[in-house]
Design a protein around this motif. Structure first.
Motif, short mmCIF file in Angstrom:
data_model
loop_
_atom_site.label_atom_id
_atom_site.label_comp_id
_atom_site.label_asym_id
_atom_site.label_seq_id
_atom_site.Cartn_x
_atom_site.Cartn_y
_atom_site.Cartn_z
N ALA A 293 0.83 -1.21 0.00
CA ALA A 293 0.00 0.00 0.00
C ALA A 293 0.86 1.26 0.00
N LEU A 294 1.93 1.25 0.79
CA LEU A 294 2.80 2.43 0.85
C LEU A 294 3.50 2.69 -0.48
N LYS A 295 3.69 1.63 -1.23
CA LYS A 295 4.34 1.76 -2.53
C LYS A 295 3.43 2.49 -3.52
N VAL A 296 2.16 2.26 -3.43
CA VAL A 296 1.27 2.92 -4.39
C VAL A 296 0.74 4.27 -3.89
N ASP A 297 0.79 4.50 -2.60
CA ASP A 297 0.34 5.79 -2.09
C ASP A 297 0.88 6.02 -0.69
N SER A 298 1.72 7.05 -0.55
CA SER A 298 2.36 7.26 0.75
C SER A 298 1.37 7.74 1.80
N ARG A 299 0.17 8.09 1.37
CA ARG A 299 -0.78 8.65 2.35
C ARG A 299 -1.64 7.60 3.04
N VAL A 300 -1.35 6.32 2.77
CA VAL A 300 -2.25 5.27 3.28
C VAL A 300 -2.30 5.17 4.80
N GLY A 301 -1.42 5.89 5.47
CA GLY A 301 -1.51 5.95 6.93
C GLY A 301 -2.93 6.28 7.39
N LEU A 302 -3.65 7.00 6.53
CA LEU A 302 -5.02 7.37 6.88
C LEU A 302 -5.95 6.16 6.95
N PHE A 303 -5.51 5.00 6.46
CA PHE A 303 -6.29 3.77 6.57
C PHE A 303 -5.83 2.93 7.76
N LEU A 304 -4.72 3.36 8.37
CA LEU A 304 -4.01 2.43 9.23
C LEU A 304 -4.07 2.76 10.71
N PRO A 305 -3.80 1.77 11.58
CA PRO A 305 -3.73 0.35 11.25
C PRO A 305 -5.13 -0.18 10.91
N CYS A 306 -5.18 -1.39 10.36
CA CYS A 306 -6.48 -2.00 10.09
C CYS A 306 -7.24 -2.11 11.40
N ARG A 307 -8.53 -1.97 11.31
CA ARG A 307 -9.28 -1.84 12.56
C ARG A 307 -10.72 -2.29 12.40
N ILE A 308 -11.19 -3.02 13.40
CA ILE A 308 -12.61 -3.32 13.50
C ILE A 308 -13.07 -2.91 14.89
N THR A 309 -14.23 -2.30 14.96
CA THR A 309 -14.75 -1.90 16.26
C THR A 309 -15.99 -2.73 16.58
N ALA A 310 -16.03 -3.26 17.81
CA ALA A 310 -17.23 -3.96 18.27
C ALA A 310 -17.90 -3.06 19.29
N TYR A 311 -19.20 -2.88 19.19
CA TYR A 311 -19.86 -2.03 20.19
C TYR A 311 -21.24 -2.57 20.55
N GLU A 312 -21.65 -2.19 21.75
CA GLU A 312 -22.93 -2.64 22.25
C GLU A 312 -23.80 -1.42 22.47
N GLN A 313 -24.99 -1.48 21.89
CA GLN A 313 -25.88 -0.34 22.05
C GLN A 313 -27.31 -0.85 22.11
N ASP A 314 -28.08 -0.41 23.08
CA ASP A 314 -29.47 -0.84 23.25
C ASP A 314 -29.59 -2.37 23.23
N GLY A 315 -28.66 -3.02 23.92
CA GLY A 315 -28.73 -4.47 24.05
C GLY A 315 -28.29 -5.25 22.82
N LYS A 316 -27.83 -4.54 21.81
CA LYS A 316 -27.39 -5.24 20.60
C LYS A 316 -25.88 -5.09 20.42
N VAL A 317 -25.25 -6.16 19.93
CA VAL A 317 -23.82 -6.09 19.67
C VAL A 317 -23.59 -6.02 18.16
N LYS A 318 -22.82 -5.03 17.76
CA LYS A 318 -22.53 -4.87 16.33
C LYS A 318 -21.03 -4.75 16.11
N VAL A 319 -20.62 -5.14 14.93
CA VAL A 319 -19.21 -4.93 14.57
C VAL A 319 -19.19 -4.07 13.33
N ILE A 320 -18.24 -3.17 13.29
CA ILE A 320 -18.28 -2.15 12.25
C ILE A 320 -16.86 -1.78 11.81
N ALA A 321 -16.70 -1.52 10.53
CA ALA A 321 -15.40 -1.10 10.00
C ALA A 321 -15.61 -0.05 8.93
N ILE A 322 -14.58 0.72 8.65
CA ILE A 322 -14.66 1.64 7.53
C ILE A 322 -14.86 0.81 6.26
#
Lengths: 356, 152
Positions: A293-322
């Motif tokens: 990724a860095l080879k094709v675009d030095s700005r990819v830091g804006l994607f990094l690090p890879c990330r998934i967020t898990a959250y609980e809201q109103d009794g429900k669990v969801k997982v979410i990513a960009i």
């Protein structure tokens, strides 16, 4: 003598007017060069260097470059950009602002701006193609798509110190006349890997053939790649938050990612004890992918690090990513789009596995 | 146990043309070394009322694979009340928070990059609009301050 005196008198008003005009012009020029410098620093310097020495973008200060490109070419290039090749379009700037930037770029070198006629060049496209494959494709790509990555190499290892631009690019083809292209092939650009092909032994006719081949790229213009993409990828799970977090870790590791860190979303904003604990980020990384990724675009830091967020809201669990495809859209980089497409699929697989 | 597994597509239709892409990513070239710029950036972020939550290295292992610089970081920042409000009311923005700036060395200069939140997060309700417009304004101002940061 007498006649001259009279005609001088007659001409006086226009001389005064001309002087007035020229001082007006000078003022305007000073104004334009100020504005030009300001606009250049704001919009261009990050990629092309403050004095045009290059970076993510190619150098703009080299004498050969300045000798070979017309003001019109510069103007059009700024206006249209190079779709899919990082260089943005600045169509939202007015003509005066773009002209001021062109003037500023001219200040990088003492070379005078050239003027070429715009007679189209005719040549043998077929022969041009075979010459292109032989002499150009190694750097500019078999379809003229340009090198992997753009601009000047500083710290990123690449094949050449300056990477070859895309020649099949609609922004390039709209901005460059046949004569512009020919001048670059004849003159080459000292200080870059682009050499003079007259010096390399090609005949003028062969150069014309190549120009007509490059022009033929226009017959199959690149389609705009972008579609409207949702902002995020999100799944819902029936399991509890802790279980889902473990599932995400396992799924990411199963896809050859290394876990970097698990933290609460509000980490660093409040005392550790006050963190909510209902929104948890899992960071992971794959170094091979990162390097690519860095080879094709030095700005990819804006994607990094890879990330998934898990959250609980109103009794429900969801997982979410960009949605990497959505974010990639902003970078105007076809190669990054391809990588992000892969990344999108990987995210979906991890999220599916973690919520299944 | 029945495992429900649904893909939610958040229908945020962003009408952006492929060619109107100037300033989607904002960048600054700072004529200063990486450590100096990093320090100054953190100050400027704080001066704008944001809290710095963390700095992430994204370059671990880079020098081993042939890179001449390992000076690549992502700086995370935000405001706690905004963060909580967005989590509650716009959880679809969670993956994009906290805000971040990529910072990396290029020769003796340092480059900063950020995506324009106003372009990413459309359309929006009144309060969200207000927050995002403020971010945009603040980020612009932060970048302006960084552009002016030069050693003499």
């Amino acid at each position: 003598m007498k006649n001259l005196g009279i005609s001088f008198l007659k001409a006086l008003p226009s001389i005064i007017a001309a002087l007035g005009m020229s001082s007006l012009f000078l003022n305007q020029w000073a104004y334009a060069s100020d504005i030009g410098a300001e606009l250049y620093e704001q919009h261009c310097a990050a990629c092309h260097g403050i004095r045009g020495q290059g970076g993510t973008g190619v150098p703009l200060a080299l004498d050969d470059f300045q000798r070979e490109v017309t003001d019109q070419f510069l103007f059009n290039t700024i206006k249209h950009g190079r779709p899919g090749r990082v260089m943005p379009s600045y169509a939202m700037l007015g003509e005066e602002q773009i002209s001021a930037i062109v003037k500023h770029i001219r200040g990088f070198s003492n070379v005078k701006a050239p003027a070429f006629d715009d007679t189209p060049i005719t040549g043998d496209t077929k022969n041009g193609k075979s010459l292109f494959m032989q002499h150009c494709a190694a750097c500019h790509g078999e379809q003229g798509q340009g090198a992997a990555g753009t601009g000047v190499t500083f710290s990123r290892p690449r094949d050449y110190p300056i990477l070859a631009p895309a020649l099949n690019n609609p922004g390039f083809l709209t901005s460059a006349t046949d004569q512009d292209i020919k001048r670059t092939l004849v003159g080459g650009r000292k200080g870059t890997p682009m050499r003079s092909f007259i010096e390399a032994g090609l005949k003028e006719k062969e150069i014309n053939d190549i120009v007509s081949y490059i022009r033929s790229f226009e017959n199959n213009p690149l389609k705009p790649v972008h579609v409207d993409e949702p902002l995020v990828i999100e799944y819902e799970s029936d399991a509890d938050l802790t279980t889902v977090i473990d599932n995400i870790k396992r799924a990411a590791q199963g896809k050859n990612f290394r876990l970097i860190r698990v933290q609460n979303l509000d980490y660093g904003f409040v005392d550790e004890k006050a963190e909510s604990g209902k929104e948890v980020i899992i960071y992971f990384c794959n170094f091979k992918l990162l390097n690519q990724a860095l080879k094709v675009d030095s700005r990819v830091g804006l994607f990094l690090p890879c990330r998934i967020t898990a959250y609980e809201q109103d009794g429900k669990v969801k997982v979410i990513a960009i949605n990497p495809r959505r974010l990639s859209h902003l970078f105007n980089n076809n190669e990054l789009d391809r990588l992000c497409n892969e990344m999108y699929k990987t995210y979906v697989e991890i999220l599916e596995e973690a919520t299944f | 146990m029945i495992l429900v597994n649904r893909l939610f597509i958040i229908l945020i239709l962003v009408i952006t043309s492929a060619f109107a892409n100037a300033a989607h990513i904002n960048m600054v070239r700072v004529k200063n070394t990486f450590p100096e710029t990093m320090l100054r950036l953190q100050e400027v972020i704080k001066e704008h009322g944001y809290k710095l939550s963390r700095v992430q290295r994204v370059d671990i292992g880079l020098t081993q694979s042939g890179y001449q610089t390992d000076k690549y970081r992502v700086v995370f920042f935000g405001k706690h009340d905004e963060l909580r409000w967005i989590i509650r009311n716009h959880p679809e923005l969670i993956p994009y928070l906290p805000l971040k700036i990529a910072i990396y060395a290029e020769n003796r200069d340092t480059i900063l990059a950020i995506y324009n939140p106003n372009i990413l997060f459309e359309p929006k309700d009144g309060k969200l609009q207000e927050i995002i417009s403020r971010w945009e304004k603040d980020l612009e101002s932060i970048f302006k301050a960084m552009r002016e940061f030069e050693t003499d």
